[in-house]
Motif scaffolding. Structure first.
Motif, PDB file in Angstrom:
ATOM      1  N   ARG A  66       0.840  -1.204   0.000  1.00 18.49           N
ATOM      2  CA  ARG A  66       0.000   0.000   0.000  1.00 18.49           C
ATOM      3  C   ARG A  66       0.875   1.255   0.000  1.00 18.49           C
ATOM      4  N   THR A  67       0.605   2.157  -0.937  1.00 19.92           N
ATOM      5  CA  THR A  67       1.377   3.397  -1.045  1.00 19.92           C
ATOM      6  C   THR A  67       0.502   4.632  -0.831  1.00 19.92           C
ATOM      7  N   MET A  68      -0.792   4.415  -0.600  1.00 18.57           N
ATOM      8  CA  MET A  68      -1.712   5.539  -0.430  1.00 18.57           C
ATOM      9  C   MET A  68      -2.451   5.465   0.895  1.00 18.57           C
ATOM     10  N   TYR A  69      -2.954   6.611   1.305  1.00 21.45           N
ATOM     11  CA  TYR A  69      -3.908   6.622   2.404  1.00 21.45           C
ATOM     12  C   TYR A  69      -5.173   5.937   1.904  1.00 21.45           C
ATOM     13  N   ILE A  70      -5.947   5.353   2.793  1.00 21.09           N
ATOM     14  CA  ILE A  70      -7.195   4.702   2.393  1.00 21.09           C
ATOM     15  C   ILE A  70      -8.112   5.743   1.757  1.00 21.09           C
ATOM     16  N   ASN A  71      -8.582   5.455   0.537  1.00 19.02           N
ATOM     17  CA  ASN A  71      -9.456   6.405  -0.153  1.00 19.02           C
ATOM     18  C   ASN A  71     -10.450   5.655  -1.026  1.00 19.02           C
ATOM     19  N   LYS A  72     -11.575   6.287  -1.298  1.00 15.48           N
ATOM     20  CA  LYS A  72     -12.669   5.632  -2.027  1.00 15.48           C
ATOM     21  C   LYS A  72     -12.439   5.571  -3.532  1.00 15.48           C
ATOM     22  N   ASP A  73     -11.435   6.318  -4.033  1.00 13.95           N
ATOM     23  CA  ASP A  73     -11.195   6.379  -5.478  1.00 13.95           C
ATOM     24  C   ASP A  73     -10.092   5.437  -5.953  1.00 13.95           C
ATOM     25  N   ALA A  74      -9.593   4.587  -5.072  1.00 16.33           N
ATOM     26  CA  ALA A  74      -8.427   3.751  -5.395  1.00 16.33           C
ATOM     27  C   ALA A  74      -8.656   2.847  -6.603  1.00 16.33           C
ATOM     28  N   ASP A  75      -9.907   2.398  -6.807  1.00 12.74           N
ATOM     29  CA  ASP A  75     -10.185   1.457  -7.895  1.00 12.74           C
ATOM     30  C   ASP A  75     -10.647   2.119  -9.191  1.00 12.74           C
ATOM     31  N   ILE A  76     -10.781   3.458  -9.180  1.00 12.30           N
ATOM     32  CA  ILE A  76     -11.281   4.132 -10.384  1.00 12.30           C
ATOM     33  C   ILE A  76     -10.399   5.284 -10.843  1.00 12.30           C
ATOM     34  N   ARG A  77      -9.496   5.743  -9.976  1.00 13.22           N
ATOM     35  CA  ARG A  77      -8.670   6.907 -10.328  1.00 13.22           C
ATOM     36  C   ARG A  77      -7.195   6.554 -10.257  1.00 13.22           C
ATOM     37  N   GLN A  78      -6.477   6.791 -11.349  1.00 14.70           N
ATOM     38  CA  GLN A  78      -5.045   6.515 -11.379  1.00 14.70           C
ATOM     39  C   GLN A  78      -4.295   7.503 -10.502  1.00 14.70           C
ATOM     40  N   ALA A  79      -3.132   7.071 -10.020  1.00 12.55           N
ATOM     41  CA  ALA A  79      -2.288   7.948  -9.201  1.00 12.55           C
ATOM     42  C   ALA A  79      -1.509   8.898 -10.103  1.00 12.55           C
ATOM     43  N   SER A  80      -1.415  10.161  -9.701  1.00 16.59           N
ATOM     44  CA  SER A  80      -0.605  11.142 -10.428  1.00 16.59           C
ATOM     45  C   SER A  80       0.710  11.341  -9.677  1.00 16.59           C
ATOM     46  N   GLU A  81       1.629  12.089 -10.285  1.00 21.14           N
ATOM     47  CA  GLU A  81       2.974  12.222  -9.706  1.00 21.14           C
ATOM     48  C   GLU A  81       2.957  12.867  -8.326  1.00 21.14           C
ATOM     49  N   ASP A  82       2.176  13.932  -8.161  1.00 18.81           N
ATOM     50  CA  ASP A  82       2.106  14.632  -6.872  1.00 18.81           C
ATOM     51  C   ASP A  82       0.773  14.377  -6.186  1.00 18.81           C
ATOM     52  N   ASP A  83       0.291  13.166  -6.316  1.00 16.60           N
ATOM     53  CA  ASP A  83      -1.011  12.794  -5.767  1.00 16.60           C
ATOM     54  C   ASP A  83      -0.997  12.913  -4.238  1.00 16.60           C
ATOM     55  N   PRO A  84      -1.907  13.719  -3.670  1.00 17.88           N
ATOM     56  CA  PRO A  84      -1.952  13.882  -2.201  1.00 17.88           C
ATOM     57  C   PRO A  84      -2.341  12.606  -1.464  1.00 17.88           C
ATOM     58  N   ARG A  85      -2.853  11.613  -2.193  1.00 17.08           N
ATOM     59  CA  ARG A  85      -3.232  10.346  -1.556  1.00 17.08           C
ATOM     60  C   ARG A  85      -2.019   9.485  -1.229  1.00 17.08           C
ATOM     61  N   ILE A  86      -0.872   9.786  -1.849  1.00 16.14           N
ATOM     62  CA  ILE A  86       0.326   8.972  -1.644  1.00 16.14           C
ATOM     63  C   ILE A  86       1.000   9.318  -0.325  1.00 16.14           C
ATOM     64  N   THR A  87       1.334   8.314   0.454  1.00 21.34           N
ATOM     65  CA  THR A  87       1.984   8.519   1.751  1.00 21.34           C
ATOM     66  C   THR A  87       3.473   8.816   1.571  1.00 21.34           C
ATOM     67  N   ARG A  88       4.134   9.185   2.666  1.00 24.30           N
ATOM     68  CA  ARG A  88       5.574   9.486   2.590  1.00 24.30           C
ATOM     69  C   ARG A  88       6.377   8.247   2.201  1.00 24.30           C
ATOM     70  N   ILE A  89       6.123   7.141   2.870  1.00 20.96           N
ATOM     71  CA  ILE A  89       6.834   5.901   2.523  1.00 20.96           C
ATOM     72  C   ILE A  89       6.365   5.405   1.149  1.00 20.96           C
ATOM     73  N   GLY A  90       5.127   5.752   0.796  1.00 16.72           N
ATOM     74  CA  GLY A  90       4.588   5.366  -0.503  1.00 16.72           C
ATOM     75  C   GLY A  90       5.372   5.980  -1.658  1.00 16.72           C
ATOM     76  N   LYS A  91       5.825   7.216  -1.502  1.00 16.35           N
ATOM     77  CA  LYS A  91       6.622   7.867  -2.551  1.00 16.35           C
ATOM     78  C   LYS A  91       7.926   7.108  -2.784  1.00 16.35           C
ATOM     79  N   PHE A  92       8.564   6.698  -1.688  1.00 16.77           N
ATOM     80  CA  PHE A  92       9.803   5.932  -1.797  1.00 16.77           C
ATOM     81  C   PHE A  92       9.553   4.580  -2.459  1.00 16.77           C
ATOM     82  N   LEU A  93       8.485   3.923  -2.066  1.00 14.33           N
ATOM     83  CA  LEU A  93       8.158   2.607  -2.628  1.00 14.33           C
ATOM     84  C   LEU A  93       7.879   2.695  -4.128  1.00 14.33           C
TER      85      LEU A  93
END
Length: 225
Positions: A66-93
């Motif tokens: 898991r690289t994001m905070y829990i969110n309702k859009d995980a299955d329908i919205r792709q992650a962007s480069e500066d996505d606020p849903r991404i956690t700190r350790i998630g960026k490294f991963l």
């Protein structure tokens, strides 16, 4: 036809041996460390599983760290480069590709291969198929942890029709021309790109810190005044 059949048998053997080696020699000690870091960084499960479209359109559960905070859009919205849903350790991963390592389990289960077109979310697969005629041709081989489109620079979100079309072109080329040497080249290029990206981020971070220090350090003229 016989040559292709021999290739797919050899490819499956390579997938199993390589995945077992990574699970035993890398994930056995690295995974517990990453699990602790993910838990300390944010609430939620360590693993993220999502339905993806695989070989011949079959849907399977694809595993990631898991690289994001829990969110309702995980299955329908792709992650962007500066996505606020991404956690700190998630960026490294994400930068290091370590978030994809649990997919070696998918490889062992026969749902994926190490090299092949990346598996899409169900919603994205339907959207891209509606945009490009014959898009599902890419599903004639098993999806991969890495692929030709990725080493050609098409990683991350698909922003427009052009990026979708070019990804499909590289995926279709791979399906038509898959062979052991192409697979080897894709694996080598993937490793080189990840190493290059990590070093690039490190030097970029150091450069920013140095610029900040220069900005905060009084000039000689200021000291003299």
């Amino acid at each position: 036809m016989e040559r292709k059949q021999s290739y797919f048998i050899a490819k499956r053997c390579f997938d199993i041996v390589t995945s077992l080696m990574i699970c035993v020699m890398v994930l056995s000690w690295l995974l517990p460390i990453l699990m602790i870091l993910i838990k300390l960084d944010s609430r939620g499960p360590v693993f993220f599983k999502q339905k993806r479209v695989g070989f011949l359109g079959r849907v399977f559960w694809c595993y990631k760290l898991r690289t994001m905070y829990i969110n309702k859009d995980a299955d329908i919205r792709q992650a962007s480069e500066d996505d606020p849903r991404i956690t700190r350790i998630g960026k490294f991963l994400r930068v290091t590709g370590l978030d994809e390592f649990p997919q070696f389990i998918n490889v062992l289960l026969g749902q994926m291969s190490i090299v092949g077109p990346r598996p899409h979310m169900y919603a994205d697969c339907n959207k891209f198929a509606n945009a490009i005629s014959g898009y599902k041709f890419r599903n004639l081989v098993k999806p991969g942890i890495t692929g030709l489109a990725q080493i050609k620079g098409y990683r991350g979100p698909t922003k427009d029709f052009e990026s979708i079309f070019h990804r499909y072109q590289f995926d279709a080329f791979y399906v038509r021309n898959a062979n052991f040497w192409l697979d080897s080249r894709i694996v080598r290029k993937t490793i080189a790109q990840i190493i290059g990206e990590v070093f690039s981020r490190i030097f970029k971070s150091k450069s920013k810190n140095m610029s900040a220090e220069e900005w905060n350090t009084p000039s000689l003229k200021t000291i003299q005044n």
